[in-house]
Design an enzyme around this catalytic site. Structure first.
Site, PDB file in Angstrom:
ATOM      1  N   LYS A 149       8.636 -19.253  32.424  1.00 35.66           N
ATOM      2  CA  LYS A 149      10.007 -19.203  32.888  1.00 35.66           C
ATOM      3  C   LYS A 149      10.129 -19.854  34.262  1.00 35.66           C
ATOM      4  O   LYS A 149       9.119 -19.922  34.954  1.00 35.66           O
ATOM      5  CB  LYS A 149      10.498 -17.767  32.920  1.00 35.66           C
ATOM      6  CG  LYS A 149       9.955 -16.963  34.101  1.00 35.66           C
ATOM      7  CD  LYS A 149      10.661 -15.675  34.158  1.00 35.66           C
ATOM      8  CE  LYS A 149      10.241 -14.790  35.237  1.00 35.66           C
ATOM      9  NZ  LYS A 149      10.009 -15.095  36.536  1.00 35.66           N
ATOM     10  N   HIS A 179       5.384 -12.539  30.810  1.00 36.48           N
ATOM     11  CA  HIS A 179       4.104 -11.822  30.951  1.00 36.48           C
ATOM     12  C   HIS A 179       4.260 -10.320  30.736  1.00 36.48           C
ATOM     13  O   HIS A 179       3.283  -9.631  30.467  1.00 36.48           O
ATOM     14  CB  HIS A 179       3.418 -12.156  32.275  1.00 36.48           C
ATOM     15  CG  HIS A 179       3.974 -11.454  33.464  1.00 36.48           C
ATOM     16  ND1 HIS A 179       5.142 -11.838  34.076  1.00 36.48           N
ATOM     17  CD2 HIS A 179       3.540 -10.378  34.156  1.00 36.48           C
ATOM     18  CE1 HIS A 179       5.379 -11.038  35.099  1.00 36.48           C
ATOM     19  NE2 HIS A 179       4.422 -10.144  35.176  1.00 36.48           N
ATOM     20  N   LYS A 183       1.673  -6.886  28.740  1.00 36.98           N
ATOM     21  CA  LYS A 183       1.183  -5.652  29.376  1.00 36.98           C
ATOM     22  C   LYS A 183       0.865  -4.615  28.299  1.00 36.98           C
ATOM     23  O   LYS A 183       1.639  -4.439  27.355  1.00 36.98           O
ATOM     24  CB  LYS A 183       2.245  -5.095  30.338  1.00 36.98           C
ATOM     25  CG  LYS A 183       2.431  -5.955  31.591  1.00 36.98           C
ATOM     26  CD  LYS A 183       3.442  -5.324  32.528  1.00 36.98           C
ATOM     27  CE  LYS A 183       3.843  -6.265  33.627  1.00 36.98           C
ATOM     28  NZ  LYS A 183       2.991  -6.265  34.807  1.00 36.98           N
ATOM     29  N   GLU A 217      10.282  -3.208  42.795  1.00 35.70           N
ATOM     30  CA  GLU A 217       9.137  -3.706  43.568  1.00 35.70           C
ATOM     31  C   GLU A 217       9.335  -3.359  45.032  1.00 35.70           C
ATOM     32  O   GLU A 217      10.471  -3.369  45.521  1.00 35.70           O
ATOM     33  CB  GLU A 217       9.031  -5.227  43.426  1.00 35.70           C
ATOM     34  CG  GLU A 217       8.681  -5.674  42.035  1.00 35.70           C
ATOM     35  CD  GLU A 217       8.652  -7.186  41.935  1.00 35.70           C
ATOM     36  OE1 GLU A 217       7.556  -7.743  41.947  1.00 35.70           O
ATOM     37  OE2 GLU A 217       9.734  -7.794  41.878  1.00 35.70           O
ATOM     38  N   ASP A 236      15.564 -13.983  37.538  1.00 33.25           N
ATOM     39  CA  ASP A 236      14.122 -13.833  37.730  1.00 33.25           C
ATOM     40  C   ASP A 236      13.551 -12.680  36.896  1.00 33.25           C
ATOM     41  O   ASP A 236      12.430 -12.776  36.398  1.00 33.25           O
ATOM     42  CB  ASP A 236      13.842 -13.592  39.223  1.00 33.25           C
ATOM     43  CG  ASP A 236      12.360 -13.530  39.539  1.00 33.25           C
ATOM     44  OD1 ASP A 236      11.626 -14.421  39.070  1.00 33.25           O
ATOM     45  OD2 ASP A 236      11.926 -12.588  40.245  1.00 33.25           O
ATOM     46  N   HIS A 241      12.218 -10.082  31.608  1.00 31.78           N
ATOM     47  CA  HIS A 241      11.427  -8.855  31.500  1.00 31.78           C
ATOM     48  C   HIS A 241      12.256  -7.640  31.063  1.00 31.78           C
ATOM     49  O   HIS A 241      11.887  -6.921  30.145  1.00 31.78           O
ATOM     50  CB  HIS A 241      10.729  -8.531  32.818  1.00 31.78           C
ATOM     51  CG  HIS A 241       9.953  -9.681  33.400  1.00 31.78           C
ATOM     52  ND1 HIS A 241       9.265 -10.579  32.618  1.00 31.78           N
ATOM     53  CD2 HIS A 241       9.755 -10.084  34.675  1.00 31.78           C
ATOM     54  CE1 HIS A 241       8.666 -11.476  33.382  1.00 31.78           C
ATOM     55  NE2 HIS A 241       8.959 -11.196  34.649  1.00 31.78           N
ATOM     56  N   LYS A 341      13.908  -6.023  44.729  1.00 32.20           N
ATOM     57  CA  LYS A 341      12.807  -6.151  45.695  1.00 32.20           C
ATOM     58  C   LYS A 341      13.113  -5.206  46.862  1.00 32.20           C
ATOM     59  O   LYS A 341      14.275  -4.878  47.115  1.00 32.20           O
ATOM     60  CB  LYS A 341      12.739  -7.578  46.241  1.00 32.20           C
ATOM     61  CG  LYS A 341      12.718  -8.654  45.159  1.00 32.20           C
ATOM     62  CD  LYS A 341      11.321  -9.118  44.829  1.00 32.20           C
ATOM     63  CE  LYS A 341      11.345 -10.239  43.808  1.00 32.20           C
ATOM     64  NZ  LYS A 341      10.182 -10.230  42.928  1.00 32.20           N
TER      65      LYS A 341
HETATM   66  C1  BG6 Z   1       7.725 -12.342  37.873  1.00 32.62           C
HETATM   67  C2  BG6 Z   1       8.827 -12.558  38.863  1.00 32.62           C
HETATM   68  O1  BG6 Z   1       8.096 -12.827  36.618  1.00 32.62           O
HETATM   69  O2  BG6 Z   1       7.422 -10.966  37.774  1.00 32.62           O
HETATM   70  C3  BG6 Z   1       8.458 -11.975  40.207  1.00 32.62           C
HETATM   71  O3  BG6 Z   1       9.089 -13.938  38.997  1.00 32.62           O
HETATM   72  C4  BG6 Z   1       7.990 -10.548  40.087  1.00 32.62           C
HETATM   73  O4  BG6 Z   1       9.537 -12.075  41.123  1.00 32.62           O
HETATM   74  C5  BG6 Z   1       6.958 -10.400  38.985  1.00 32.62           C
HETATM   75  O5  BG6 Z   1       7.452 -10.152  41.334  1.00 32.62           O
HETATM   76  C6  BG6 Z   1       6.639  -8.945  38.717  1.00 32.62           C
HETATM   77  O6  BG6 Z   1       5.580  -8.857  37.829  1.00 32.62           O
HETATM   78  P1  BG6 Z   1       4.597  -7.612  37.811  1.00 32.62           P
HETATM   79  O7  BG6 Z   1       3.676  -7.904  36.681  1.00 32.62           O
HETATM   80  O8  BG6 Z   1       3.938  -7.571  39.136  1.00 32.62           O
HETATM   81  O9  BG6 Z   1       5.464  -6.407  37.567  1.00 32.62           O
END
Ligand code: BG6
Length: 492
Positions: A149, A179, A183, A217, A236, A241, A341
């Site tokens: 992405k 991704h 998980k 986060e 993002d 996700h 964030k």
């Molecule tokens: C990414 C985003 O796809 O996922 C980031 O671009 C984000 O901004 C990240 O920090 C979070 O992934 P994870 O696996 O750390 O939860």
């Protein structure tokens, strides 16, 4: 079973994604004996490296970012012996000629040739169209393309990207990475829902009051200001996700684990999400941006003061949505999604809030204090499942107390979970696209978000920054859910 021999070509080989995620994952697969018996990894980028310099660069990435830490000399050398580097401009046709020659090996079987685009998205069209000069790629599942992405920045641009891709590759050759789907705890949603008989009868509007999905986060935007300015939290995180998590929670039971069966069931959910009209956007969507301040005694900059960010930026670092799914199972059940964030904690969690009991026989107790049952799927950093219930507190008389029935990965399984990229890379090598986003899923997700993006773009009179670091977003996020007489549930 080991995957067939493969040549993995990584475009953008000197970049962050390659060093942080892709190569550490490949190295772990090598250590665990999941790589094909014959393989080579070829990095391509514009940076002047020779093979050895490239390997040293990757090694320091593995040291820093692999879950296993510093590689051992012997093992690293064995892996790195199969790693090579090509310095090139992406618009140079002779590069692609060379890459196609990698097909000609002396190996027992012709290799799978995997083109992994770990570049910024503005380079995708050039690379894809250069690969398009080779007719032999089309339709042959020995050739696969992997992209990361952002898959466009709205519906129109996503459609364009999909067209560019499908002019060269067939859908089954295209691996779009989200991704989160790699998980362990996310895949476990399928095992939990469809491997157990007890949940399905209550997994619907008759028993569930609402569902909350939080992906929070603690970190700020760090060094990614340049990218993030053109994205924001909605693009993002939400577009991919969080909506993918929602699909796993809401999908109908699949009849098999076939890649397209799973993806069909997920896209059905996406298509059933009620579109938010432009007028409704303020009641259904909230955005926020973090200010500067103290976090655990340390001063952190506001988003607008981060490197690569405009001083007057209106990019959102927090987004919350209320969505409905218009089908029999979910009619009237709100799904509240939030991501941001600089939140108080790093926590990804899904909560199913059940309806309250129809009648409490414990009339002598203050039943107002009793929370209805809640099932929590902990994705990270805690990995597990928690069911909140009421129990009798030991002692004379009937006193109730909230207790958790739970299992936690750490205690039950003992072995560490593989990194999401390891799971996804093995699936690519084995040619199993079940955990990857199909074109129609990507477009359906943009269809949901486009009206919100449009309204947000046209209204730039904002009170940003509107939340302090360490807060759960702006006050409007509370109003979004409070208007339904509900509250965001604190992480368990
Ligand atoms: C990414 C985003 O796809 O996922 C980031 O671009 C984000 O901004 C990240 O920090 C979070 O992934 P994870 O696996 O750390 O939860």
């Amino acid at each position: 079973i080991k995957p067939d021999p493969a040549v993995i070509v990584i475009f953008g080989a000197s970049g962050d994604l390659t060093a942080r995620k892709v190569v550490p994952a490949l190295y772990n697969l090598f250590l665990d004996d999941y790589l094909p018996a014959q393989y080579s990894i070829v990095g391509v980028s514009r940076t002047p490296f020779n093979d050895d310099e490239f390997r040293t660069h990757l090694r320091s990435g593995v040291e820093k970012f692999s879950r296993r830490g510093t590689p051992k000399e012997k093992e690293w050398s064995a892996f790195a012996g199969n790693v090579h580097y090509l310095q090139a401009e992406y618009n140079d046709p002779s590069l692609y000629q060379k890459l196609l020659e990698l097909d000609e090996t002396s190996w027992s079987t012709p290799p799978n040739l995997i083109f992994y685009l770990a570049t910024p998205p503005n380079l995708f069209p050039e690379i894809i169209s250069q690969l398009g000069n080779f007719d032999l790629l089309r339709g042959d599942s020995r050739y696969r393309i992997v992209i990361e992405k952002p898959f466009g920045h709205d519906l129109k641009s996503a459609q364009k990207l999909n067209q560019e891709l499908t002019q060269v590759f067939r859908e089954h050759q295209i691996y779009r990475i989200d991704h989160y789907l790699g998980k362990e705890t996310v895949q476990n949603i399928l095992a939990f829902r469809f491997g157990n008989a007890v949940w399905e009868p209550i997994w619907n509007r008759n028993f569930i009051d609402h569902i909350q999905i939080t992906v929070a986060e603690q970190i700020g935007i760090g060094r990614r200001g340049g990218y993030y300015e053109s994205a924001g939290a909605l693009r993002d995180m939400m577009q991919n996700h969080l909506l993918q998590l929602l699909c796993f929670m809401a999908m109908e039971p699949p009849t098999s684990f076939d890649a397209d069966e799973i993806r069909n069931k997920k896209v059905d959910v996406m298509h059933a999400i009620r579109l938010i009209s432009r007028e409704e956007v303020p009641r259904f969507a909230v955005r926020g941006q973090y200010g500067g301040g103290l976090v655990e005694g340390e001063s952190v900059p506001s988003y607008r003061a981060e490197t690569g960010v405009r001083a007057s930026s209106n990019t959102e670092t927090f987004a919350a949505l209320k969505l409905f799914i218009d089908n029999w199972r979910w009619q009237g059940v709100p799904f509240y999604l939030r991501t941001g964030k600089r939140m108080p904690a790093r926590v990804s969690e899904i909560s199913l809030q059940f309806r309250p009991v129809p009648h409490h026989p414990f009339s002598h107790l203050n039943t107002q204090l009793f929370q209805p049952n809640r099932l929590v799927i902990q994705i990270e950093p805690n990995e597990g499942i928690v069911l909140r219930t009421l129990a009798k507190e030991p002692g004379l008389g009937m006193k109730l107390k909230q207790v958790d029935m739970q299992y936690c990965y750490h205690d039950v399984f003992k072995t560490p979970s593989p990194d999401a990229y390891e799971t996804l890379l093995v699936d690519i090598l084995r040619d199993d696209p079940g955990l990857f986003m199909r074109a129609d899923q990507v477009e359906a997700a943009w269809r949901v978000l486009d009206p919100i993006l449009e309204v947000w773009r046209s209204n730039q009179e904002l009170n940003f920054p509107n939340y302090q670091p360490g807060q759960w977003g702006p006050p409007e996020a509370e109003h979004l859910i409070a208007q339904d007489r509900r509250t965001w549930l604190p992480p368990v």
